[in-house]
Each structure stands twice: as structure tokens, then as C-alpha cells.
Design a protein around this motif. Structure first.
Motif, mmCIF file in Angstrom:
data_model
loop_
_atom_site.group_PDB
_atom_site.id
_atom_site.type_symbol
_atom_site.label_atom_id
_atom_site.label_comp_id
_atom_site.label_asym_id
_atom_site.label_seq_id
_atom_site.Cartn_x
_atom_site.Cartn_y
_atom_site.Cartn_z
ATOM 1 N N VAL A 179 0.868 -1.183 0.000
ATOM 2 C CA VAL A 179 0.000 0.000 0.000
ATOM 3 C C VAL A 179 0.903 1.231 0.000
ATOM 4 C CG1 VAL A 179 -1.851 1.240 1.186
ATOM 5 C CG2 VAL A 179 -1.755 -1.263 1.288
ATOM 6 N N PHE A 180 0.938 1.920 -1.125
ATOM 7 C CA PHE A 180 1.873 3.029 -1.297
ATOM 8 C C PHE A 180 1.167 4.248 -1.878
ATOM 9 C CE2 PHE A 180 4.439 -0.866 -1.717
ATOM 10 C CZ PHE A 180 5.361 -0.640 -0.702
ATOM 11 N N PRO A 181 1.721 5.439 -1.644
ATOM 12 C CA PRO A 181 1.089 6.661 -2.139
ATOM 13 C C PRO A 181 1.404 6.911 -3.605
ATOM 14 C CG PRO A 181 3.098 7.206 -0.976
ATOM 15 C CD PRO A 181 2.918 5.718 -0.834
ATOM 16 N N TYR A 221 5.180 7.140 -5.463
ATOM 17 C CA TYR A 221 6.156 6.324 -4.745
ATOM 18 C C TYR A 221 7.061 5.560 -5.716
ATOM 19 C CZ TYR A 221 8.106 2.627 -1.819
ATOM 20 O OH TYR A 221 8.971 1.769 -1.192
ATOM 21 N N LYS A 259 5.903 2.506 -7.103
ATOM 22 C CA LYS A 259 5.641 1.093 -6.836
ATOM 23 C C LYS A 259 5.502 0.276 -8.112
ATOM 24 C CE LYS A 259 0.609 1.766 -6.336
ATOM 25 N NZ LYS A 259 0.610 3.208 -6.676
ATOM 26 N N THR A 263 -3.088 2.126 -3.856
ATOM 27 C CA THR A 263 -3.214 3.165 -2.849
ATOM 28 C C THR A 263 -4.317 2.704 -1.908
ATOM 29 O OG1 THR A 263 -4.734 4.338 -4.333
ATOM 30 C CG2 THR A 263 -2.449 5.080 -4.302
ATOM 31 N N SER A 264 -4.423 3.314 -0.745
ATOM 32 C CA SER A 264 -5.421 2.866 0.227
ATOM 33 C C SER A 264 -6.827 3.243 -0.237
ATOM 34 C CB SER A 264 -5.127 3.465 1.599
ATOM 35 O OG SER A 264 -5.104 4.878 1.525
ATOM 36 N N GLY A 313 4.108 -0.996 3.370
ATOM 37 C CA GLY A 313 3.604 0.245 2.810
ATOM 38 C C GLY A 313 4.298 1.437 3.418
ATOM 39 N N ASP A 345 3.832 6.165 3.691
ATOM 40 C CA ASP A 345 3.163 7.364 3.215
ATOM 41 C C ASP A 345 4.112 8.122 2.293
ATOM 42 O OD1 ASP A 345 4.997 8.629 4.823
ATOM 43 O OD2 ASP A 345 3.548 9.410 6.259
ATOM 44 N N ASN A 396 -4.572 8.979 -0.920
ATOM 45 C CA ASN A 396 -3.629 9.070 -2.026
ATOM 46 C C ASN A 396 -2.196 9.362 -1.614
ATOM 47 O OD1 ASN A 396 -5.221 8.940 -4.765
ATOM 48 N ND2 ASN A 396 -6.487 10.147 -3.391
ATOM 49 N N SER A 407 -1.569 6.887 2.727
ATOM 50 C CA SER A 407 -1.793 5.435 2.753
ATOM 51 C C SER A 407 -2.644 5.008 3.942
ATOM 52 C CB SER A 407 -0.446 4.690 2.764
ATOM 53 O OG SER A 407 0.275 4.938 1.577
ATOM 54 N N TRP A 418 -6.326 3.893 5.383
ATOM 55 C CA TRP A 418 -7.655 3.385 5.043
ATOM 56 C C TRP A 418 -8.658 4.218 5.833
ATOM 57 C CZ3 TRP A 418 -8.247 -0.686 1.517
ATOM 58 C CH2 TRP A 418 -7.050 -1.287 1.101
#
Length: 571
Positions: free
Chosen positions: A93-95, A98, A100, A237-238, A266, A268, A299, A302, A304
Motif C-alpha cells: 500500500v503506497f502513495p 512512490y 511502486k 493506494t489505500s 507500505g 506514506d 492518495n 496510505s 484506510w
């Protein structure tokens, strides 16, 4: 992991390096390979090197990094690459910004090189999204690691298709997170935009894709028991708490604690920014100041977001209703439209914005409402006075030729009704926008022949009914929303592109508002809603909810439909 690169004795003996079959030495001898053969003498070194490459993908990339240019991997990127090569499932879970997807594809290329004839796929919401992601990141990999060209025999990419063939026989292509993928077979999957998944789609379509394990290349064609068969990695993203993917995160964290071969990682935005990746810190903080808390939390932080206990509706159900592929900007000349407006409480630049929901009706032959499609949600700019807001509302009504306009007449909303009951003209075109009259009050319009199309809604006394009706429309799946779309590929300087993407973004914000609402039961047995995060407005929710309430009470033929409406029986 211990490594031994020293020369072994000329005679091959069974030891811990024996691969997959107990009689490997005998099979070498039976094929007439001499002990002094160069390959045989160095076989253990080859095995050690391949094992090392498989276990340390970041060091493998270090080996092929050019002296100038290329990518110098940061520690967090090395951690992610190693996770992809060592765990049967990784949830990242990455912004935004990032990087990814780049690391994800590097992991796939590394796997395709190290495991002959393996088949891998990247999936996204649509094949178009997946194709664009792979095509862009492939070019970056080739640019930064030129030696990778020697490992690839074929690369082809179109709008909705990508295929990469490696000298090892490995193959990478794309799939969609849709029913069209059902029946496909690959050895491993990487799922992009994983937060948009629902459990039913995953277990019915995606999970079976990796049911068949890879077999080794050679006469024996064995299944390596130490390989990560059926690996599925998730990247996103979350999203909202209570969604299926939020629950998957919690389950995988438990499995990680219990050493079941999964890992959840993950960060932020600050990690990538501190490493010099993505947008500058000042630009991201500027976005934080201008964005809604939920948007920024999902966004860039990260996190939820949203409520779990006492939520207004099941967020998974809301997400499943996102099936309308295209927004509408004017009437299709054959359907009925209802407009519904929630009016901002003040002109303050820091306060709520007025919202207009465009609801398209789909009736059965008997007149009963089958579906309502929210084909557009229009958020008016802050700071518009009531006359300007009324003019914008009249323009929207003219575009859709809406039969009824529901206006929130509470408080300052009555000022909008005052304005629409006056004759007005478009100041840009000079076009007459007309004068409206209400259908449920005795207020007098400016013109005696005004069109009766305004329903002056006052929520006091019916707010509980509005809430219950909204829940019913969600649970019965009678309302359909614009689908989730990838908003990263449009040019902000292209007016048409911006116009096309805004309705999708407004639907995102509508869902954000709904997820932020908790259902509260009052002492008198009626219901109210309250916001979990006070900074998040609920004007889009209110506009849609008001319109649905009107449709249910005044547009829906509630008489039961008969299977024999086409005729009658005579006895």
C-alpha cells in the motif's frame, strides 16, 4: 543463506546442492556427460549463482546497472524487491509518486529471467490501464538497465495488449480485473489497483488463474517444491475501511504474524520524498492544504479511511454499483432526467459547495422505476452568489431537458428558489433561460406562464425517510454510478480531457462522502446521519439522496407488476 563458490572435487557427489531429484548424479552420468566436462565441474557454481540471483533481486539489478545513469535503488525499494522474490503473497500500500509500479515490473522481469518458461501477468481495472502501465515502465527499465535488452526477444504493446518474451522462455502479459479474465492460466499474478477488487471477483476469476504450478525445463519436468507457486501480489493506494481489500489486509497481517508466507508493507508520501523520489515535499504539502482530508489520506498518507461501525451503507455494495462507463452532458432525447440540488449554506470560500445530481430514469413498461443512473454530479464553484448558482442550474436543466428540478429549499436554499422564479438570460450567449414555478408551493413566479418544474424540498420531518430511501436504493442496487477510472493519464491543459474526467472524480468524492457518514438512530425511532470527519462535506450525498426520495415518492409506479400485463384472461 550460505554460499560456496570454491571448486568441488571432479567426481560429482550427492549433497545439499542436488536439485529436485534424488538420482540427479546418476542421470548426469547416464546422459554421457564426462566428469571433467566444464559444465559439470562448474555446475555447483552455476546453481549457487542462480540461487543468489533469485534470493537477492536487488543485487541482481546492481550487477547490471551501468556505471553512468541507471537506478540506484533505495533501501525501501530493495525491501520491496526482496519481498516479491521471497513471499507467496505481498500486499503493498503506497502513495502516488512512490514508484511502486516500476519496482513491481522490475520484480516481474527478474522472475521471468530466473524461472524458465514461467508465465506472469499484471492485472488492472481494465486491459487499457494495465497496458499503459507496463508499456511506460518497460521503457524506463530498458533505459536504466540497457543489458536487459539481451534478455528480451520480443516486446509488443497496443492499447489493450502487451506481450514480453524472454530468452529464458518466460512470458509477461496483461489481464483485466474483470469477468473476461475467467479461465486464463498463468503461474503468478501482480494485481494493480487492488483496492477496487471485491471478494467475489477475486475468488471467482483471479485466484484460479494461478492454480497450475510451473514445471522445470528438462526431461523430468518437475514441480519445484521450494518455488512460490500460485504467487499473487497486490499493489494499491489505500481505500475505504470495511471494503473487501481492507479485510484482506487484516487477514494477511495475521498470516504474516503466524509465518504463513505473506507480508504487508507500505508507506506514506514522506518516505519517497525523503529519498528524492516523486513530487517535492512543498508541492505535496500544498496539495494537502487544498485537498479534502479523505483524498489526501488515501492518495498520499496510505490511510484506510471511513467508518466501519454504524456505517450508513456497505461500502462494498456502493463500489459494486460503479458500472456506468460514460458520463452524460446533455439529454439523449429519449430518456427522462431529474435534477436535484443541495444548496451551499453560505458564500464563504471555506464552506460547502452547492451540488447538482443528474439522475437518469429507466422504467419498466408499467412505469415502475427499474434503475436510476447518476450520469453526472456537478459541483458549483465556491463564492458564486445565488443568482449565478441559479443560472448554472438553469443551464444544466436546459442541457438535459429535465422534467423536474428538486431544490433543497431549507434555510438559504430558499434564495435559489427565489432566483429561478425570475426571468434570466445567459450572459455569454444571450440565450433565454426561462422562468420557473414550483409544483408544491403557492409562491408566485415573476412570469404568469412560468414552467412548473421546481419541487421545493424541505427535509425537516422527512429526513429519516430520505435516509432510509437512500439505503434502500443502494441495497436493492437500483442506483448505478459512474465506474472507477484511472485519472492519471489526462492532460490538465486539455479542456476536453478535464471535462471528461471531472464526473468520475465527482463520483469518487460522492463515495468519499457516503463512506464518512454514520447512521444514527434517534430516541423517537427515526434516523439521522453524522459525519465522522467534520471537514468532509456531504453536499453530493444530499443532492443524490434528495433526488432519489423525490423519484421514489412521485415518479415510481409502486403498483405491483404482473407477468400478464400484456392481456387478460377470459373464462
Amino acid at each position: 543463506m550460505a554460499h560456496n563458490f570454491q571448486t568441488k572435487s571432479a567426481k560429482y557427489t550427492k549433497n545439499r546442492y542436488g536439485i529436485y531429484e534424488s538420482e540427479f548424479a546418476n542421470s548426469i552420468d547416464s546422459r554421457g556427460v564426462k566428469e571433467e566436462d566444464n559444465f559439470t565441474k562448474n555446475l555447483n557454481k552455476y546453481k549457487d549463482f542462480v540461487s543468489w540471483c533469485r534470493f537477492y533481486p536487488d543485487l541482481f539489478y546492481d550487477l547490471i546497472t551501468p556505471e553512468t545513469g541507471g537506478i540506484r535503488l533505495d533501501l525501501d525499494q530493495r525491501l520491496l524487491l526482496r519481498s516479491l522474490s521471497r513471499f507467496v503473497a505481498t500486499y503493498g500500500v503506497f502513495p502516488r509518486g512512490y514508484g511502486k509500479t516500476m519496482i513491481e515490473l522490475m520484480g516481474m522481469y527478474h522472475t521471468a529471467i530466473c524461472f524458465p518458461d514461467i508465465e506472469l501477468s499484471m492485472t488492472a481495472q481494465t486491459r487499457e490501464n494495465a497496458s499503459k502501465l507496463v508499456d511506460e515502465k518497460h521503457r524506463e527499465i530498458i533505459k536504466n538497465y540497457p543489458l536487459m535488452k539481451n534478455e528480451i526477444t520480443k516486446f509488443s504493446a497496443t492499447k489493450d495488449s502487451v506481450e514480453i518474451i524472454f530468452t529464458s522462455g518466460g512470458r509477461i502479459d496483461i489481464l483485466a480485473n474483470q469477468q473476461s479474465t475467467k479461465g486464463a492460466r498463468r503461474k503468478r499474478l501482480n494485481i494493480e489497483e487492488a483496492a477496487q477488487l471485491n471478494s467475489q471477483l477475486f475468488y471467482d476469476v483471479l485466484e484460479p488463474v494461478v492454480n497450475v504450478p510451473r514445471r522445470t525445463v528438462g526431461r523430468e519436468a518437475l514441480v519445484n517444491p521450494e518455488e512460490l507457486h500460485g504467487q499473487i501480489n497486490f499493489f494499491t493506494t489505500s481505500w475505504f475501511r470495511g471494503s473487501d481489500e481492507y479485510e484482506r489486509n487484516l487477514k494477511m497481517i495475521d498470516d504474516m504474524v503466524n509465518l504463513k508466507g505473506t507480508i504487508v508493507i507500505g508507506s506514506d508520501w514522506q518516505l519517497a520524498a525523503s529519498c528524492g523520489r516523486g513530487e517535492p515535499k512543498a508541492k505535496i504539502l500544498d496539495k494537502k492544504a487544498k485537498s479534502s482530508p479523505t483524498f489526501f489520506a488515501m492518495n498520499y498518507e496510505s490511510k484506510w479511511v471511513g467508518s466501519i461501525d454504524g456505517s450508513l451503507v456497505d461500502i462494498n455494495k456502493v463500489m459494486s454499483l460503479r458500472v456506468v462507463s460514460s458520463p452524460e452532458y446533455k439529454s439523449d432525447n429519449k430518456s427522462e432526467y431529474i435534477l436535484s440540488m443541495d444548496v451551499a449554506r453560505s458564500d464563504s470560500m471555506s464552506n460547502n459547495q452547492s451540488s447538482i445530481a443528474v439522475l437518469k430514469l429507466n422504467r419498466s413498461k408499467s412505469g415502475k422505476i427499474k434503475k436510476v443512473r447518476a450520469v453526472n454530479i456537478i459541483n458549483l464553484p465556491n463564492g458564486l452568489n445565488f443568482a449565478s448558482q441559479a443560472m448554472e442550474l438553469k443551464k444544466v436543466r436546459k442541457a438535459f431537458n429535465a422534467k423536474i428540478v428538486v431544490i433543497d429549499g431549507n434555510g438559504l436554499g430558499t434564495a435559489i428558489i427565489d432566483e429561478v422564479m425570475k426571468d434570466s438570460f445567459d450572459p455569454q450567449t444571450g440565450e433565454e433561460l426561462g422562468c420557473w414555478d414550483t409544483i408544491n408551493t403557492d409562491r408566485d413566479p415573476e412570469s404568469s406562464d412560468s414552467e412548473k418544474i421546481v419541487y421545493d424540498l424541505h427535509a425537516q420531518g422527512i429526513n429519516s425517510d430520505i435516509i432510509v430511501n437512500f439505503i434502500d436504493y443502494i441495497e436493492s442496487e437500483k442506483i448505478l454510478l459512474l465506474e472507477k477510472t484511472n485519472d492519471s493519464g489526462y492532460d490538465i491543459n486539455d479542456d476536453n480531457a478535464v471535462k471528461n474526467i471531472i464526473p468520475f472524480l465527482e463520483t469518487d468524492k460522492f463515495i468519499e462522502e457516503v463512506a464518512n457518514l454514520k447512521l444514527k438512530k434517534l430516541q423517537n425511532g427515526k434516523y439521522n446521519v453524522e459525519r465522522v470527519v467534520s471537514k468532509i462535506d456531504k453536499d453530493r450525498y444530499s443532492a443524490v439522496a434528495y433526488g432519489l426520495w423525490y423519484i421514489k415518492n412521485y415518479e415510481d409506479n409502486t403498483e405491483s407488476e404482473s407477468d400478464y400485463d400484456f392481456g387478460f384472461f377470459y373464462n
